[in-house]
Enzyme design. Sequence first.
Site, PDB file in Angstrom:
ATOM      1  N   GLY A 199       0.831  -1.206   0.000  1.00 43.98           N
ATOM      2  CA  GLY A 199       0.000   0.000   0.000  1.00 43.98           C
ATOM      3  C   GLY A 199       0.861   1.249   0.000  1.00 43.98           C
ATOM      4  O   GLY A 199       2.005   1.229  -0.465  1.00 43.98           O
TER       5      GLY A 199
ATOM      6  N   GLU B  94       5.643  -3.380   0.526  1.00 44.94           N
ATOM      7  CA  GLU B  94       5.550  -3.143  -0.922  1.00 44.94           C
ATOM      8  C   GLU B  94       4.822  -1.819  -1.089  1.00 44.94           C
ATOM      9  O   GLU B  94       3.600  -1.775  -0.981  1.00 44.94           O
ATOM     10  CB  GLU B  94       4.760  -4.278  -1.596  1.00 44.94           C
ATOM     11  CG  GLU B  94       5.359  -5.663  -1.429  1.00 44.94           C
ATOM     12  CD  GLU B  94       6.526  -5.918  -2.359  1.00 44.94           C
ATOM     13  OE1 GLU B  94       6.790  -5.078  -3.251  1.00 44.94           O
ATOM     14  OE2 GLU B  94       7.187  -6.948  -2.200  1.00 44.94           O
TER      15      GLU B  94
ATOM     16  N   VAL C 255       1.003   4.636   5.230  1.00 44.18           N
ATOM     17  CA  VAL C 255       0.509   3.542   6.075  1.00 44.18           C
ATOM     18  C   VAL C 255       1.636   2.524   6.324  1.00 44.18           C
ATOM     19  O   VAL C 255       1.696   1.897   7.386  1.00 44.18           O
ATOM     20  CB  VAL C 255      -0.740   2.879   5.444  1.00 44.18           C
ATOM     21  CG1 VAL C 255      -1.232   1.725   6.302  1.00 44.18           C
ATOM     22  CG2 VAL C 255      -1.853   3.908   5.267  1.00 44.18           C
ATOM     23  N   GLY C 256       2.550   2.423   5.371  1.00 43.29           N
ATOM     24  CA  GLY C 256       3.706   1.527   5.552  1.00 43.29           C
ATOM     25  C   GLY C 256       4.470   1.873   6.831  1.00 43.29           C
ATOM     26  O   GLY C 256       4.923   0.987   7.567  1.00 43.29           O
TER      27      GLY C 256
ATOM     28  N   CYS D 171       1.010   0.237  -9.137  1.00 39.19           N
ATOM     29  CA  CYS D 171       2.166   0.715  -8.352  1.00 39.19           C
ATOM     30  C   CYS D 171       3.383   0.934  -9.242  1.00 39.19           C
ATOM     31  O   CYS D 171       4.189   1.818  -8.975  1.00 39.19           O
ATOM     32  CB  CYS D 171       2.487  -0.260  -7.238  1.00 39.19           C
ATOM     33  SG  CYS D 171       2.804  -1.921  -7.826  1.00 39.19           S
TER      34      CYS D 171
END
Length: 512
Positions: free
Chosen positions: A194, A216, A198-199, A250
């Site tokens: 994501g 990722e 948020v990672g 992505c």
Amino acid sequence: MSDYTPLDEISTIRDAVKAGFASGKTRNVAYRKAQLLQLAHMVKDNAEQMVSSLREDLSRPRLEAYFLELGAVLKEAMIAYKKVDKWAAPEGVPFSITTSAMFGKVYKQPKGAVLIIGPFNYPYWCTLTPLIGAIAAGCTAVVKPSELSSASMKLLVELLPKYLDQDCYRIVTGAIPETTKLLELQWDHIMYTGSGMVGKIVAAAAAKHLTPITLELGGKSPVIVDKSADVTLTARRVLWAKMANAGQTCVAPDYILVAKDKHDALVEALLETYEQFYPKAEGGAAESTSFARLVNQRHFERVQKVLDRTKGEIVAGGETNATTKYIAPTIVKNVSLDDSLMEEELFGPVLPIIPVDSFQHAVDYVNTRDHPLALYLFCNDHKVKASVLEQTQSGMAMVNDLIISAGVEGLGFGGIGAVGMGAHSDKTGFEQFTHRRSTIHVPAWVDLLMKFRFPPYSSRKESTALALLMPSVPRGLSGTSSFNWLLWGPLIAIVGAAAGVLTKKQAISSGK
Ligand code: NAD
């Protein structure tokens, strides 16, 4: 939301997959293969339903659903199914005159119960490909798909229990509160796909339990177009890769850096390709069944806002429709490096083109930003290719094509720096969820050779230790090799031969 897993059930689900792991059944490779086949059947049997869910969530064209998502998942499942015996087999260690008698081996142990969190844009590939790695490795897992692609999420809720062993593989649905609850719990690995923002939340939560993670993430993937590039081919491939899934990929090419003297030719080729892809006579992209939509209003407004602020020249597209979350495939030329389009990952169907003096100028610019997930180079000059690849860092690099490296067997998929850590796909997925456990099994007679280690220490023992433990070092900048081969070479040969004979005798007497 009634579709979401109740918060008070989440730790029970985690405990269930922990118990599933403790039961030991996932240690059995035949069991893993059966589950991998089940997952492959789940995709095969329900492919058309999955296509419909992707259409509902993202207006994803059918061909893109198969090419970029479902076919890729099926391929991953079948590679893992065919190769897991080999991947899971213990590995021997290289022969060493001093240590081979200790029977060193690396055993591939599953890490345990793992958590997989997915994004909205490829709701099947980004959850099921990591799950394939986890199953192959012998882990149990909880999958948390994105709530934004809700039709795909609901289908996964329906299908996973029908096909996979519920003792070991479970699904939790929800948004921030549910994911936060999941992240409070201890896991043996977390794989998150994501946004980088948020990672960081995931990494901080994992750090509390010292849980290993795979991240990722997303970023701006550049396309460098050298003056040696074939502009027609560049235009066709870049426009396809950018507009697939309406730019919500992505590894979508985020922007183009093109040699100044190729700028106009490239724009012209892009416009010709645009007309071929979305013919005006057939209503253009708005009427095309080959073009997706933004996932929700928030993402629609995000892309529209950066587009509204651009100082570049829109040469194709630019139309938007909030009701249908439609942003036309848009090409913007003569964009400057400080333009609004260059601030964040675009993650939408907008393609900025930036003229640069040379490929070196492009490389220097790319190196001022975070490492990209993918770096794309279009060129037909080997020296330029070598130079660009040598001078840059990125998760992946592709020359004269885009996106499709994930479909090449043997290649992993993962980032570096701000776009993530670790990888998945093919064997790399298995490796993320595997602990390489180093083991030795040392026969009693090895003490004949290593007696020197036991106290009381003496100068004789010290000399033996030094002879065995301090190998020669090749001549370097700081001086000469200190090892006297004439003195120690014959001794090492004798010790090695003795060790070989004794090892053989032991193997014969133990019937190996
Ligand atoms: P996102 O970060 O908004 O959401 C991803 C997941 O995190 C979802 O399951 C969501 O429920 C959860 N989540 C969201 N906010 C959270 C919070 N505050 N706390 C805990 N969990 C939270 O990402 P997205 O918008 O779904 O996906 C788009 C991004 O993902 C893009 O940046 C894209 O580049 C990136 N991406 C990367 C890859 C890759 O392989 N590197 C693949 C696909 C997408």
